[in-house]
Design a protein around this motif. Structure first.
Motif, PDB file in Angstrom:
ATOM      1  N   ARG A 309      44.855 -16.435   5.623  1.00 43.72           N
ATOM      2  CA  ARG A 309      44.735 -14.983   5.474  1.00 43.72           C
ATOM      3  C   ARG A 309      46.130 -14.403   5.278  1.00 43.72           C
ATOM      4  N   PHE A 310      46.225 -13.481   4.331  1.00 47.12           N
ATOM      5  CA  PHE A 310      47.480 -12.773   4.105  1.00 47.12           C
ATOM      6  C   PHE A 310      47.194 -11.278   4.023  1.00 47.12           C
ATOM      7  N   VAL A 311      48.010 -10.496   4.711  1.00 51.78           N
ATOM      8  CA  VAL A 311      47.928  -9.041   4.669  1.00 51.78           C
ATOM      9  C   VAL A 311      49.321  -8.501   4.401  1.00 51.78           C
ATOM     10  N   GLY A 312      49.435  -7.589   3.453  1.00 53.72           N
ATOM     11  CA  GLY A 312      50.725  -6.979   3.152  1.00 53.72           C
ATOM     12  C   GLY A 312      50.555  -5.511   2.806  1.00 53.72           C
ATOM     13  N   SER A 313      51.527  -4.705   3.210  1.00 52.60           N
ATOM     14  CA  SER A 313      51.465  -3.280   2.909  1.00 52.60           C
ATOM     15  C   SER A 313      52.877  -2.737   2.778  1.00 52.60           C
ATOM     16  N   GLY A 314      52.997  -1.640   2.045  1.00 54.33           N
ATOM     17  CA  GLY A 314      54.269  -0.946   1.910  1.00 54.33           C
ATOM     18  C   GLY A 314      54.025   0.524   1.630  1.00 54.33           C
ATOM     19  N   ARG A 315      54.778   1.396   2.318  1.00 60.98           N
ATOM     20  CA  ARG A 315      54.617   2.838   2.139  1.00 60.98           C
ATOM     21  C   ARG A 315      55.983   3.505   2.106  1.00 60.98           C
ATOM     22  N   ALA A 316      56.032   4.633   1.400  1.00 62.78           N
ATOM     23  CA  ALA A 316      57.192   5.530   1.420  1.00 62.78           C
ATOM     24  C   ALA A 316      56.669   6.957   1.497  1.00 62.78           C
ATOM     25  N   ASP A 317      57.233   7.753   2.409  1.00 65.78           N
ATOM     26  CA  ASP A 317      56.780   9.125   2.613  1.00 65.78           C
ATOM     27  C   ASP A 317      57.972  10.066   2.701  1.00 65.78           C
ATOM     28  N   PHE A 318      57.759  11.278   2.212  1.00 65.27           N
ATOM     29  CA  PHE A 318      58.799  12.301   2.212  1.00 65.27           C
ATOM     30  C   PHE A 318      58.212  13.596   2.761  1.00 65.27           C
ATOM     31  N   TYR A 319      58.969  14.259   3.639  1.00 65.79           N
ATOM     32  CA  TYR A 319      58.522  15.516   4.227  1.00 65.79           C
ATOM     33  C   TYR A 319      59.669  16.528   4.237  1.00 65.79           C
ATOM     34  N   GLN A 320      59.371  17.730   3.790  1.00 61.20           N
ATOM     35  CA  GLN A 320      60.258  18.847   4.100  1.00 61.20           C
ATOM     36  C   GLN A 320      59.951  19.299   5.524  1.00 61.20           C
ATOM     37  N   VAL A 321      60.985  19.521   6.317  1.00 62.53           N
ATOM     38  CA  VAL A 321      60.775  19.955   7.694  1.00 62.53           C
ATOM     39  C   VAL A 321      60.505  21.456   7.680  1.00 62.53           C
TER      40      VAL A 321
END
Length: 734
Positions: A309-321
């Motif tokens: 079994r292989f699981v992979g993920s990647g995320r990038a997020d941007f927020y104005q405060v």
């Protein structure tokens, strides 16, 4: 650090007979109407929505047993010559053995099929758990949004979001596990973005305390996520497009396919909005957000029974405060950037029907970068990047009365942390400092679930943990519990006593940052791990397919983890409070499908979270502690969520949710903010087999209120306004 990583790999490589914690087991006892064992009955275990299937034949004692079953909901089908076909519903929990006692009836001459419905025997476990399926995520209003935690807060008692952080049972130190692999993260409340998209989730098992010894780093909640596998698809792709208020978009494209031996699922998603984080006032100023990610899950079943079994993920997020009107006029333009990458590989080998071998190395990278605008006074940057590498393994022996396990979990961690402050007030004061910090954690656990009688389950275990970072600490944490199934009425009474150790962040203050802190009248004490003691008692009551659960707990914490701001810089650093006590009563109700059309759910929590004593580690101004106990900023006495989903005519459905909160702490308290309630709806319809649409309205009454008055991300927080979104799903073959 290198030598300790080698030690981790050696321990992983020599581990024999292991069992991954994403799996559970099912034992089916097949009897005839005189309760004699039926030999040769064909038993099939089918995933309710995952497409996973298992089959076995009952042996001399009428037993058919299934090992290495992924967590989720399943249908057990039983067929035997001369008997009517029977089906039962069963939920598989991680590291637990679910039993189904099936009494087959003599088949009528017409050979009709008899459906017995849901089994009313709950799993005899010692810790409170909640389960959320993919269909519930899809149909619960707002639950499948990329930045949403509604699929947790709507179904888990005592779970709520305050200052953009998930809290469970009065704390925000929770564990996320993907496919049974805990994702390490020693940092406290530094990220506000998601680790994955809920649309990639097949099933969630939420544990709220009193865990067995194989879990032990985070006291307040463990969320074991089974991702979509591809077994539910056949060369099928799905495109999800969404648009709504504040120019929200939430899109995903996924592909899945399977053969008899191999299945894969892969997805890519993207989202953006003009309303990202909880703002400090009713005005929505400087509050855009955007993010995207990829996810994949692959499973290969070899003919000899091995599984890869292989699981992979990647995320990038941007927020104005978000700003208040004063900060907006002053030109303040702070922002938050986050990245998260995770991968794990599991090799599973069954030696026989009772023993498995599993080896799971993993990698995790996490970044949280708070970047102050040039108009801030002072302008601050807090950029942390954490890299984790490690693995887990365990040895399990399953017999008629025992489910014994011994295992190891460990990782090495490296942090690169940049602090920068520019005064911007004409003084010329400024500094920039980068720290490179390393640490490691190793844990060994031993446990057994012993069932001397069918109505009695006893658990005992111990977890040994060693942590090395800013400090070196060792912890020995026992776990004891029991569950009793009352005859005839089938109620399950449970109780547990547990101790936990949570490793501290690697964060520290030295050099120019320490000098700046001293100028602000504060200092930084070494951080030590949190140590918790928890007592938990509860009862599970099944009634005609309904399941009602009540639980009471008390958690006593030493060195309780929290966080605070450094002066006016918007740099948030962890701290520990001498003692904290958290007490609560939780209730949950889940219904079956009433008339095959509608189901309902309810979760309620009454709790208090109180601190005592001074700051013992992290950021402090060394002021004497207040007398007696004081409330923590996320203390809310009553939290209630209730809802239902009903199937309508013309392949359509309707879902409703109501949420109530009695109000969080008002400033430093002891007064609390006023109570509030919001209402959400969703309506969906299928147009043939390929196209479906959904309309969602969150906070339909547009009820606005302050959630809290704390300093996280620059001040108080106001709940979200009314938001209406439209979503279209299109499936196609490729």
């Amino acid at each position: 650090m290198r030598s300790k990583l080698v030690l981790v790999l050696v321990l992983l490589s020599i581990a024999l007979r292991a069992h991954g914690s994403v799996f559970g087991g099912v034992r089916v006892l097949v009897h005839d109407p005189q309760h004699r064992a039926l030999v040769g009955a064909e038993v099939t275990l089918s995933g309710a929505s995952s497409g996973v299937n298992f089959s076995a034949t009952s042996g001399p004692q009428g037993i058919a047993q299934f090992e290495a079953v992924p967590i989720g909901t399943y249908t057990v089908s039983i067929e035997a010559p001369g008997f009517a076909r029977s089906t039962f519903a069963v939920t598989v929990a991680s590291d637990r053995l679910a039993e189904v006692h099936a009494v087959l009836r003599i088949a009528a001459h017409t050979q009709t099929v008899e459906v017995n419905g849901a089994s009313e025997q709950p799993i005899a476990i010692v810790n409170p758990q909640s389960y959320v399926s993919r269909s519930e995520i899809v149909q619960t209003p707002g639950a499948d949004r990329a930045n949403s935690l509604t699929f947790i807060t709507d179904f888990v008692p005592g779970a709520y979001v305050v200052h953009d952080q998930l809290h469970v049972r009065g704390g925000h130190q929770v564990t996320w596990a993907v496919d049974g692999v805990p994702i390490p993260n020693t940092n406290i409340a530094s990220n506000v973005g998601p680790q994955f998209d809920p649309k990639d989730v097949e099933f969630v098992e939420a544990q709220r305390g009193s865990y067995m010894a194989d879990y032990g780093d985070r006291t307040y909640g463990v969320f074991n996520v089974a991702p979509r596998s591809g077994f539910e698809r056949k060369s099928t792709a799905e495109l999800v497009l969404g648009y709504g208020s504040y120019n929200q978009t939430d899109n995903q494209l996924s592909f899945g396919d399977h053969t008899n031996d191999f299945a894969y699922y892969v997805s890519a998603n993207g989202n953006r909005s003009d309303y990202g984080l909880e703002p400090p006032t009713y005005a929505n100023l400087h509050n855009q957000a955007a993010g995207g990610g990829v996810f994949t899950s692959m499973t290969y079943n070899r003919k000899n029974g091995d599984q890869l079994r292989f699981v992979g993920s990647g995320r990038a997020d941007f927020y104005q405060v978000p700003n208040d009107p004063t900060a907006q006029e002053a030109g303040v333009r702070d922002r938050e950037r986050e990245q998260d990458t995770f991968s794990s590989f599991t090799y599973l080998h069954p030696f026989n029907s009772s023993v498995l071998f599993s080896l799971t190395p993993f990698f995790h990278f996490n970044r949280a970068a708070y970047e102050g605008g040039s108009s801030d006074v002072p302008a601050a940057t807090d950029n942390r990047a954490s890299t984790y590498f490690g693995g887990q393994t365990s040895a399990t022996v399953l017999t008629q009365h025992h489910n014994a396990r011994v295992g190891f979990y460990g990782f090495g961690q490296h942090d690169s942390h940049l602090f920068s402050v520019v005064a911007n007030d004409g003084s010329g004061d400024q500094f920039s400092q980068t720290q490179h910090l390393s640490g490691n954690l190793e844990a060994i656990f031993v446990e057994d679930q012993y069932r001397p009688r069918t109505w009695l389950t006893m658990t005992a275990g111990v977890r040994f943990t060693h942590f090395s970072g800013g400090v070196e600490e060792n912890a020995t944490n026992p776990r004891l519990g029991a569950a009793i199934t009352l005859p005839r009425i089938r109620w399950v009474l449970r109780g547990a006593y547990s101790r936990f150790y949570q490793a501290p962040p690697l964060s520290t203050v030295s050099g120019p940052l320490l000098d700046y802190a001293l100028q602000q009248g504060v200092g930084f004490l070494p951080l030590r791990g949190e140590r918790d003691e928890q007592v938990d008692v509860g009862v599970t009551i099944p009634v005609h397919g309904w399941t009602m659960d009540a639980d009471a707990f008390r958690t006593a914490a030493r060195n309780f983890f929290d966080h605070d701001a450094l002066g006016e810089s918007n740099i948030f650093l962890p701290l520990t409070i001498d003692r904290v006590r958290i007490r609560g009563v939780e209730v949950s109700v889940r219904s079956p499908k009433v008339f095959g059309k509608a189901d309902a759910h309810l979760v309620y929590s009454h709790q208090s979270a109180e601190g005592f004593g001074a700051v013992t580690g992290g950021l402090t101004d060394f002021s004497p502690p207040p007398e007696g106990f004081f409330y923590l900023d996320h203390d809310q006495r009553d939290t209630l969520t209730a809802g239902f989903t009903s199937m309508l005519l013309w392949k359509s459905w309707f879902s409703f949710d109501a949420s109530y909160g009695s109000g969080f702490l008002n400033g430093d308290g002891p007064d609390h903010l006023p109570s509030s309630a919001t209402f959400d709806i969703a309506v969906g319809k299928s147009f043939g087999e390929r196209i479906s649409a959904k309309l969602t309205a969150m906070n339909i009454a547009n009820e606005r209120h302050f959630i809290d008055l704390s300093n996280t991300f620059g001040g108080s927080h106001v709940n979200d306004p009314r938001m209406i979104t439209v979503q279209v799903r299109y499936s196609f073959r490729y």
